[in-house]
Enzyme design. Sequence first.
Site, PDB file in Angstrom:
ATOM      1  N   ASP A  70       0.810  -1.219   0.000  1.00 59.02           N
ATOM      2  CA  ASP A  70       0.000   0.000   0.000  1.00 59.02           C
ATOM      3  C   ASP A  70       0.842   1.268   0.000  1.00 59.02           C
ATOM      4  O   ASP A  70       0.428   2.296   0.544  1.00 59.02           O
ATOM      5  CB  ASP A  70      -0.961   0.015   1.207  1.00 59.02           C
TER       6      ASP A  70
ATOM      7  N   LYS B 152       1.750   2.212  -5.164  1.00 57.09           N
ATOM      8  CA  LYS B 152       2.286   1.682  -6.422  1.00 57.09           C
ATOM      9  C   LYS B 152       1.369   1.998  -7.611  1.00 57.09           C
ATOM     10  O   LYS B 152       1.838   2.419  -8.671  1.00 57.09           O
ATOM     11  CB  LYS B 152       2.477   0.153  -6.308  1.00 57.09           C
ATOM     12  N   GLY B 153       0.055   1.788  -7.409  1.00 59.86           N
ATOM     13  CA  GLY B 153      -0.902   1.997  -8.502  1.00 59.86           C
ATOM     14  C   GLY B 153      -0.816   3.415  -9.044  1.00 59.86           C
ATOM     15  O   GLY B 153      -0.743   3.633 -10.257  1.00 59.86           O
TER      16      GLY B 153
ATOM     17  N   GLY C  66      -4.605  -4.167  -3.868  1.00 56.54           N
ATOM     18  CA  GLY C  66      -5.603  -3.132  -4.125  1.00 56.54           C
ATOM     19  C   GLY C  66      -4.824  -1.881  -4.474  1.00 56.54           C
ATOM     20  O   GLY C  66      -4.200  -1.293  -3.603  1.00 56.54           O
ATOM     21  N   HIS C  67      -4.784  -1.538  -5.752  1.00 58.23           N
ATOM     22  CA  HIS C  67      -3.969  -0.410  -6.204  1.00 58.23           C
ATOM     23  C   HIS C  67      -4.883   0.739  -6.611  1.00 58.23           C
ATOM     24  O   HIS C  67      -5.678   0.600  -7.542  1.00 58.23           O
ATOM     25  CB  HIS C  67      -3.065  -0.845  -7.368  1.00 58.23           C
TER      26      HIS C  67
ATOM     27  N   GLN D 256       1.911  -6.038  -3.248  1.00 53.23           N
ATOM     28  CA  GLN D 256       2.376  -6.168  -1.862  1.00 53.23           C
ATOM     29  C   GLN D 256       3.664  -5.352  -1.674  1.00 53.23           C
ATOM     30  O   GLN D 256       3.818  -4.335  -2.314  1.00 53.23           O
ATOM     31  CB  GLN D 256       2.587  -7.637  -1.458  1.00 53.23           C
TER      32      GLN D 256
ATOM     33  N   ARG E  46      -9.902  -2.909   6.152  1.00 53.02           N
ATOM     34  CA  ARG E  46      -9.335  -2.981   7.498  1.00 53.02           C
ATOM     35  C   ARG E  46      -8.492  -1.749   7.793  1.00 53.02           C
ATOM     36  O   ARG E  46      -7.824  -1.225   6.903  1.00 53.02           O
ATOM     37  CB  ARG E  46      -8.440  -4.229   7.638  1.00 53.02           C
TER      38      ARG E  46
ATOM     39  N   SER F  15       3.845  12.317   1.369  1.00 52.63           N
ATOM     40  CA  SER F  15       4.586  13.324   2.123  1.00 52.63           C
ATOM     41  C   SER F  15       3.617  14.294   2.799  1.00 52.63           C
ATOM     42  O   SER F  15       3.859  14.754   3.919  1.00 52.63           O
ATOM     43  CB  SER F  15       5.475  14.144   1.191  1.00 52.63           C
TER      44      SER F  15
ATOM     45  N   GLY G 227      -0.127  14.042  -2.729  1.00 51.99           N
ATOM     46  CA  GLY G 227      -1.570  13.857  -2.662  1.00 51.99           C
ATOM     47  C   GLY G 227      -1.951  12.672  -3.523  1.00 51.99           C
ATOM     48  O   GLY G 227      -1.136  12.205  -4.330  1.00 51.99           O
TER      49      GLY G 227
HETATM   50  P1  GDP Z   1      -0.813   0.443  -3.561  1.00 53.35           P
HETATM   51  O1  GDP Z   1      -1.423  -0.835  -3.114  1.00 53.35           O
HETATM   52  O2  GDP Z   1       0.672   0.480  -3.327  1.00 53.35           O
HETATM   53  O3  GDP Z   1      -1.166   0.820  -4.963  1.00 53.35           O
HETATM   54  O4  GDP Z   1      -1.407   1.569  -2.598  1.00 53.35           O
HETATM   55  P2  GDP Z   1      -2.948   1.691  -2.144  1.00 53.35           P
HETATM   56  O5  GDP Z   1      -3.743   2.199  -3.283  1.00 53.35           O
HETATM   57  O6  GDP Z   1      -3.428   0.464  -1.470  1.00 53.35           O
HETATM   58  O7  GDP Z   1      -2.818   2.753  -0.980  1.00 53.35           O
HETATM   59  C1  GDP Z   1      -2.328   4.032  -1.197  1.00 53.35           C
HETATM   60  C2  GDP Z   1      -3.404   5.033  -0.773  1.00 53.35           C
HETATM   61  O8  GDP Z   1      -2.819   6.309  -0.639  1.00 53.35           O
HETATM   62  C3  GDP Z   1      -4.502   5.183  -1.808  1.00 53.35           C
HETATM   63  O9  GDP Z   1      -5.700   5.493  -1.151  1.00 53.35           O
HETATM   64  C4  GDP Z   1      -4.021   6.380  -2.637  1.00 53.35           C
HETATM   65  O10 GDP Z   1      -5.081   7.073  -3.256  1.00 53.35           O
HETATM   66  C5  GDP Z   1      -3.377   7.221  -1.575  1.00 53.35           C
HETATM   67  N1  GDP Z   1      -2.239   8.033  -2.003  1.00 53.35           N
HETATM   68  C6  GDP Z   1      -1.281   7.743  -2.928  1.00 53.35           C
HETATM   69  N2  GDP Z   1      -0.342   8.708  -2.957  1.00 53.35           N
HETATM   70  C7  GDP Z   1      -0.711   9.614  -2.033  1.00 53.35           C
HETATM   71  C8  GDP Z   1      -0.126  10.839  -1.564  1.00 53.35           C
HETATM   72  O11 GDP Z   1       0.938  11.263  -1.982  1.00 53.35           O
HETATM   73  N3  GDP Z   1      -0.801  11.487  -0.570  1.00 53.35           N
HETATM   74  C9  GDP Z   1      -1.956  11.042  -0.042  1.00 53.35           C
HETATM   75  N4  GDP Z   1      -2.543  11.757   0.921  1.00 53.35           N
HETATM   76  N5  GDP Z   1      -2.536   9.900  -0.466  1.00 53.35           N
HETATM   77  C10 GDP Z   1      -1.917   9.192  -1.430  1.00 53.35           C
HETATM   78  P1  IMO Z   2      -0.959  -4.113  -2.279  1.00 55.46           P
HETATM   79  O1  IMO Z   2      -0.486  -4.662  -3.620  1.00 55.46           O
HETATM   80  C1  IMO Z   2      -0.957  -4.615   2.045  1.00 55.46           C
HETATM   81  C2  IMO Z   2      -1.000  -8.718   3.546  1.00 55.46           C
HETATM   82  C3  IMO Z   2      -2.236  -9.198   4.274  1.00 55.46           C
HETATM   83  C4  IMO Z   2      -1.615 -10.198   5.232  1.00 55.46           C
HETATM   84  C5  IMO Z   2      -0.513 -10.833   4.381  1.00 55.46           C
HETATM   85  C6  IMO Z   2      -0.906 -12.149   3.716  1.00 55.46           C
HETATM   86  O2  IMO Z   2      -2.240  -3.384  -2.338  1.00 55.46           O
HETATM   87  O3  IMO Z   2       0.153  -3.364  -1.629  1.00 55.46           O
HETATM   88  P2  IMO Z   2      -2.452 -12.777   1.662  1.00 55.46           P
HETATM   89  O4  IMO Z   2      -3.904 -12.514   1.399  1.00 55.46           O
HETATM   90  O5  IMO Z   2      -1.536 -12.207   0.621  1.00 55.46           O
HETATM   91  O6  IMO Z   2      -2.154 -14.213   1.931  1.00 55.46           O
HETATM   92  O7  IMO Z   2      -2.135 -11.998   3.041  1.00 55.46           O
HETATM   93  O8  IMO Z   2      -0.187  -9.885   3.382  1.00 55.46           O
HETATM   94  N1  IMO Z   2      -1.237  -8.171   2.193  1.00 55.46           N
HETATM   95  C7  IMO Z   2      -1.178  -6.877   1.898  1.00 55.46           C
HETATM   96  N2  IMO Z   2      -0.992  -5.796   2.680  1.00 55.46           N
HETATM   97  N3  IMO Z   2      -1.092  -4.456   0.705  1.00 55.46           N
HETATM   98  C8  IMO Z   2      -1.254  -5.533  -0.093  1.00 55.46           C
HETATM   99  O9  IMO Z   2      -1.248  -5.455  -1.438  1.00 55.46           O
HETATM  100  C9  IMO Z   2      -1.358  -6.803   0.502  1.00 55.46           C
HETATM  101  N4  IMO Z   2      -1.543  -8.051   0.022  1.00 55.46           N
HETATM  102  C10 IMO Z   2      -1.453  -8.881   1.066  1.00 55.46           C
HETATM  103  O10 IMO Z   2      -2.870  -8.134   4.948  1.00 55.46           O
HETATM  104  O11 IMO Z   2      -0.999  -9.526   6.300  1.00 55.46           O
HETATM  105 MG    MG Z   3      -2.911  -1.555  -1.805  1.00 53.24          MG
END
Ligand code: GDP
Ligand code: IMO
Ligand code: MG
Length: 423
Positions: free
Chosen positions: A13, A16-17, A40-41, A221, A300, A329, A410
């Site tokens: 999280d 990356k997306g 979840g990206h 991940q 969660r 940041s 952001g």
């Molecule tokens: P990923 O799994 O690595 O693609 O990341 P996620 O999408 O799960 O989580 C990143 C969250 O932070 C998302 O809700 C994005 O919209 C948000 N986000 C990404 N870059 C920024 C940033 O620079 N600032 C803020 N406030 N939110 C961000």
């Molecule tokens: P993105 O790509 C954050 C975590 C789960 C759990 C562990 C194992 O959005 O960054 P799994 O279902 O893979 O067997 O769960 O890994 N986990 C993540 N945490 N971002 C993810 O993906 C995750 N994918 C799995 O919460 O601790």
């Molecule tokens: Mg994610």
Amino acid sequence: MKVDVLLGLQWGDEGKGKIVDVLTPEYDVITRFQGGPNAGHTLEFNDQKYILRSIPSGIFQGEKINIIGNGVVLDPLLFKQEAEALATSGHDLTERLYISKKAHLILPTHRVLDAAYEAAKGDGKIGTTGKGIGPAYTDKISRNGVRVGDLLHNFEAKYAAAKARHEAILQSLNYTYDITGLEAEWLEALEYLKRFNLIDSEHVINEYLKEEKSVLAEGAQGTLLDIDFGSYPFVTSSNTVCAGCCTGLGVSPRSIGDMYGIFKAYCTRVGSGPFPTELFDETGDELCRIGHEYGSVTGRKRRCGWIDLVALKYAVMINGVTQLIMMKSDVLDGFDTIKACVAYRMDGQELTQFPYEINDTIEPVYVELPGWKTDMTHMQSEDEFPEEFNAYLAFLEEELEVPIKIVSVGPDRAQTIVRYTED
Ligand code: GDP
Ligand code: IMO
Ligand code: MG
């Protein structure tokens, strides 16, 4: 051309997306190489928000080819729901999303097994996303998996054998379940999957490289969730690190170009497992509130804490990071001071090397830096950065020994600042 890799350096999280979407105009092909719908990206642009799970984040900028590589585990039903929702919003992908025949399928019983194994672990549960990731990769490694390419050859028998094996395990665990509805929908989704180009992706990707096409590989991940190098056993079941890109796409280590390592200006984790810099106080709550730290797949609450440079240095080393990208940041904009963990205190000693096991006795050793107390969310260039923010960047670059190329201020695509610094 080379394959550039972008992957997370923390516990997922990192954002990356968003950055894959930002970088997509520079590439011809975007690929996913591991993980599955546990990812979840999130992408935001033009007041729209999209969350991608199995589909690469390169689908919104131009008509680029996107490939789901052999290292991915794919749930046809979740894939169908994701692709159909995108089609409804005007992004039909059937012509430009290719899927590797060697990618493994997540079966309905994999999801049940995931839940059953978690239940059996009780308090020691991993806190998985419940998507059947672990059981699907287990079948792959134990040579019992069913692959996308099997849809074209004798699928029924392979599916029946896998299902019977899973049923026997579930029976031995005394686990009760009913997948009748889910299974019917899942089987229907297989027909939908067949509408896409099911390809020998390793050949296709290597041909692209020969034709001088540029490829970006999108990790899922993060490094600290890697099956080998993460905080085992609280990890996911794939190699999330750069090396996973070679096995997950079928490209040689010599074809890897830039290695973008992405991290949050602080740190989060969702699910169980150690997290040395986790904050249980008001500061942790503030990070969660300002950063909207709730899982994009499971909803969660994410655990929050300060940046951990012991872990980040380890991630930089394992991946051979060439460029860093710092996200969120802006979440630190209001803080008077910012802490960064530079060592772990364990058994009376100070460690700067990420240890074999992170246990509860570890105490983080922090340095404290002044906050910048400035709203950075509208900034467009690094010329506008406050002095204290520049000092934070310089401190991180010195510690990590890699330049920070991009700073995100952001969630929107436009809130991204590419720095002048090169290599
Ligand atoms: P990923 O799994 O690595 O693609 O990341 P996620 O999408 O799960 O989580 C990143 C969250 O932070 C998302 O809700 C994005 O919209 C948000 N986000 C990404 N870059 C920024 C940033 O620079 N600032 C803020 N406030 N939110 C961000
Ligand atoms: P993105 O790509 C954050 C975590 C789960 C759990 C562990 C194992 O959005 O960054 P799994 O279902 O893979 O067997 O769960 O890994 N986990 C993540 N945490 N971002 C993810 O993906 C995750 N994918 C799995 O919460 O601790
Ligand atoms: Mg994610």
